[in-house]
Design an enzyme around this catalytic site. Sequence first.
Site, PDB file in Angstrom:
ATOM      1  N   LYS A 148       0.869  -1.183   0.000  1.00 44.28           N
ATOM      2  CA  LYS A 148       0.000   0.000   0.000  1.00 44.28           C
ATOM      3  C   LYS A 148       0.895   1.219   0.000  1.00 44.28           C
ATOM      4  O   LYS A 148       2.037   1.159   0.452  1.00 44.28           O
ATOM      5  CB  LYS A 148      -0.885   0.024   1.252  1.00 44.28           C
ATOM      6  CG  LYS A 148      -2.125   0.875   1.112  1.00 44.28           C
ATOM      7  CD  LYS A 148      -3.262   0.116   0.450  1.00 44.28           C
ATOM      8  CE  LYS A 148      -4.468   0.959   0.194  1.00 44.28           C
ATOM      9  NZ  LYS A 148      -5.613   0.129  -0.226  1.00 44.28           N
TER      10      LYS A 148
ATOM     11  N   ASP B 153      -6.944   4.269  -4.453  1.00 44.56           N
ATOM     12  CA  ASP B 153      -7.625   4.137  -3.158  1.00 44.56           C
ATOM     13  C   ASP B 153      -8.237   5.523  -2.921  1.00 44.56           C
ATOM     14  O   ASP B 153      -8.472   6.270  -3.894  1.00 44.56           O
ATOM     15  CB  ASP B 153      -6.637   3.726  -2.053  1.00 44.56           C
ATOM     16  CG  ASP B 153      -7.335   3.255  -0.771  1.00 44.56           C
ATOM     17  OD1 ASP B 153      -7.736   2.089  -0.707  1.00 44.56           O
ATOM     18  OD2 ASP B 153      -7.502   4.055   0.172  1.00 44.56           O
TER      19      ASP B 153
HETATM   20  P1  NDP Z   1     -12.899   7.810  -2.800  1.00 41.24           P
HETATM   21  O1  NDP Z   1     -11.831   8.796  -2.617  1.00 41.24           O
HETATM   22  O2  NDP Z   1     -13.429   7.560  -4.176  1.00 41.24           O
HETATM   23  O3  NDP Z   1     -14.141   8.146  -1.861  1.00 41.24           O
HETATM   24  C1  NDP Z   1     -13.999   8.224  -0.486  1.00 41.24           C
HETATM   25  C2  NDP Z   1     -15.330   8.586   0.119  1.00 41.24           C
HETATM   26  O4  NDP Z   1     -15.248   8.456   1.534  1.00 41.24           O
HETATM   27  C3  NDP Z   1     -15.727  10.030  -0.135  1.00 41.24           C
HETATM   28  O5  NDP Z   1     -17.118  10.122  -0.157  1.00 41.24           O
HETATM   29  C4  NDP Z   1     -15.114  10.745   1.052  1.00 41.24           C
HETATM   30  O6  NDP Z   1     -15.745  11.982   1.355  1.00 41.24           O
HETATM   31  C5  NDP Z   1     -15.355   9.747   2.160  1.00 41.24           C
HETATM   32  N1  NDP Z   1     -14.285   9.890   3.151  1.00 41.24           N
HETATM   33  C6  NDP Z   1     -12.968   9.679   2.949  1.00 41.24           C
HETATM   34  N2  NDP Z   1     -12.256   9.939   4.041  1.00 41.24           N
HETATM   35  C7  NDP Z   1     -13.135  10.329   4.963  1.00 41.24           C
HETATM   36  C8  NDP Z   1     -13.002  10.723   6.308  1.00 41.24           C
HETATM   37  N3  NDP Z   1     -11.814  10.773   6.935  1.00 41.24           N
HETATM   38  N4  NDP Z   1     -14.140  11.030   6.955  1.00 41.24           N
HETATM   39  C9  NDP Z   1     -15.339  10.960   6.340  1.00 41.24           C
HETATM   40  N5  NDP Z   1     -15.514  10.591   5.058  1.00 41.24           N
HETATM   41  C10 NDP Z   1     -14.436  10.277   4.380  1.00 41.24           C
HETATM   42  O7  NDP Z   1     -12.316   6.453  -2.175  1.00 41.24           O
HETATM   43  P2  NDP Z   1     -12.779   4.954  -2.424  1.00 41.24           P
HETATM   44  O8  NDP Z   1     -14.240   4.881  -2.655  1.00 41.24           O
HETATM   45  O9  NDP Z   1     -11.854   4.367  -3.426  1.00 41.24           O
HETATM   46  O10 NDP Z   1     -12.417   4.276  -1.022  1.00 41.24           O
HETATM   47  C11 NDP Z   1     -13.339   4.188   0.054  1.00 41.24           C
HETATM   48  C12 NDP Z   1     -12.901   3.079   1.004  1.00 41.24           C
HETATM   49  O11 NDP Z   1     -12.864   1.838   0.291  1.00 41.24           O
HETATM   50  C13 NDP Z   1     -11.509   3.242   1.611  1.00 41.24           C
HETATM   51  O12 NDP Z   1     -11.514   2.673   2.907  1.00 41.24           O
HETATM   52  C14 NDP Z   1     -10.628   2.388   0.698  1.00 41.24           C
HETATM   53  O13 NDP Z   1      -9.456   1.962   1.351  1.00 41.24           O
HETATM   54  C15 NDP Z   1     -11.579   1.233   0.438  1.00 41.24           C
HETATM   55  N6  NDP Z   1     -11.304   0.413  -0.736  1.00 41.24           N
HETATM   56  C16 NDP Z   1     -11.179   0.984  -1.982  1.00 41.24           C
HETATM   57  C17 NDP Z   1     -10.966   0.186  -3.087  1.00 41.24           C
HETATM   58  C18 NDP Z   1     -10.935   0.745  -4.464  1.00 41.24           C
HETATM   59  O14 NDP Z   1     -10.889  -0.045  -5.413  1.00 41.24           O
HETATM   60  N7  NDP Z   1     -10.985   2.044  -4.669  1.00 41.24           N
HETATM   61  C19 NDP Z   1     -10.804  -1.271  -2.957  1.00 41.24           C
HETATM   62  C20 NDP Z   1     -11.039  -1.770  -1.621  1.00 41.24           C
HETATM   63  C21 NDP Z   1     -11.256  -0.940  -0.561  1.00 41.24           C
HETATM   64  P3  NDP Z   1     -15.021  13.360   0.969  1.00 41.24           P
HETATM   65  O15 NDP Z   1     -15.079  13.434  -0.530  1.00 41.24           O
HETATM   66  O16 NDP Z   1     -15.788  14.397   1.658  1.00 41.24           O
HETATM   67  O17 NDP Z   1     -13.599  13.223   1.477  1.00 41.24           O
HETATM   68  O1  2IT Z   2      -7.888  -1.603  -0.688  1.00 38.23           O
HETATM   69  C1  2IT Z   2      -7.801  -2.106  -1.830  1.00 38.23           C
HETATM   70  O2  2IT Z   2      -7.922  -3.322  -2.005  1.00 38.23           O
HETATM   71  C2  2IT Z   2      -7.565  -1.219  -2.969  1.00 38.23           C
HETATM   72  N1  2IT Z   2      -7.511  -0.006  -2.792  1.00 38.23           N
HETATM   73  C3  2IT Z   2      -7.398  -1.788  -4.339  1.00 38.23           C
HETATM   74  C4  2IT Z   2      -5.979  -2.226  -4.559  1.00 38.23           C
HETATM   75  C5  2IT Z   2      -5.630  -2.658  -5.959  1.00 38.23           C
HETATM   76  O3  2IT Z   2      -4.451  -2.945  -6.149  1.00 38.23           O
HETATM   77  O4  2IT Z   2      -6.498  -2.716  -6.844  1.00 38.23           O
END
Ligand code: NDP
Ligand code: 2IT
Length: 445
Positions: A126, A166
Amino acid sequence: MSDTIDSLYEQIVSRSPGESEFHQALYEVLETLSPVLDKHPEYKEHKIIELLCEPERQIIFRVPWEDDNGGIHVNRGFRVGFNSAIGPYKGGLRFHPSVTLGTIKFLAFEQTFKNALTGLPIGSGKGGSDFDPKGKSDREIMRFCQSFMTQLYRYLGESTDVPAGDIGVGTREIGYLFGQYKRITQRYESGVITGKSPDWGGTWIRKKATGYGVVFFCEEMLKAVHDETIKGKTAVVSGSGNVATYAMEKLKVSGAKVIACSDSDGVIIDENGINVDTVIDLKEVRRVRISEYLTSHPTAKYIENGNIWEIPCDIALPCATQNELKEDDAKLLVKNGCIAVCEGANMPSTPEAISILQSNNVAFGPGKAANAGGVASSALEMQVNAMHSASYDYSEERLHEIMNHIHRACCQTAEEFGEPHNYVLGANIAGFRRVANAMLAFGLI
Ligand code: NDP
Ligand code: 2IT
């Protein structure tokens, strides 16, 4: 925890002071591993736990960049390669002001078990930065990504370390990062980063894969635990980013009504069902706050700094960030009749919340199993890239199969260890065994 595991935990914590999120992730895994150590003394003999809890490498670097007015800024970049027993380091990059080494270590540690659960050949890593992308112009984002990659490129490679997105890192940022890697190395090495646009080496399913995967997992879990389906249920989904958006899209297709989503400023409640196209327009295209949902949906409600877990629902999907669902939130969900919580985010529920949910018969799917669809699709993207092929794509059916495989692995392992429907234990042990066996086979010491 057994005495052995307890003292191991204390040792690791004392060597990594201040990394509270890493300690939390560590504790949640270690507390479920005693039975597997009792059954397999060879893991203890070869110090597999000690090895598995220590990152193979940690890189910290300075990221200077220039804003549109010529001002100079200095951020910090991180990349942790946690475990490469079953494949190259694989995991996303997070750009968010809250990022510390402890955040990246917790995420990379979780990724070890998650990636193993997919059954695909990917190790764990990561990375990220404390850079805040909010309010930055497109050019500023580009300059930041270029500076970040100028430091990181020498550690990457399609067989070494493969980042992806992420929080704060999506297709746009992946493009700037890949472009800089290509420029510096003079290599069109598509498989060095995933989450690329389908126009230049990506697959169309990757963007939707995490959110869709969470819903596929949730459907299986509801069937197994409650003999229920998603159809006809009411759902709330925290966040409105990549994971939340496509979880909402798939929930709707599966027959649920999603009545609320959020961002870090507040909660939108739409009793008519959240309009996912509007969320995509606001968040992916225009990059504005979720409160603007009201402009096109005036009958919806916006609660600034609201708590989404207060809203009665059958299914709750935390899809924003770590520790967003706490003990009191879990109590509210139970009181309001929620039957399933499935984690789209990484470690969104605190240990206290998980224990409330589990002891009240709420089906609980931990992130390392439920959100593995994203990284699984990344591994498929790496396969396409390795074939130098642009002519075929992986389908949603393949993602569905992988999520069903992960669900089965968790269920069967939980049953084997006498705790049916304990997905936390099932995911930890099933993921652990795959990595531990590879480490034993290699004599990694
Ligand atoms: P994005 O940046 O696309 O979206 C994040 C969302 O969460 C936004 O709505 C954001 O609001 C909100 N958010 C982020 N940080 C905070 C905080 N500290 N407090 C409150 N709200 C918050 O990220 P992702 O959708 O990609 O990721 C979301 C979660 O999913 C994370 O935990 C990530 O690690 C996990 N994840 C992501 C994967 C991926 O493929 N992208 C895969 C597996 C897990 P705002 O815009 O206001 O900051
Ligand atoms: O938390 C996760 O699994 C991710 N942000 C996706 C990682 C990846 O390599 O696609």
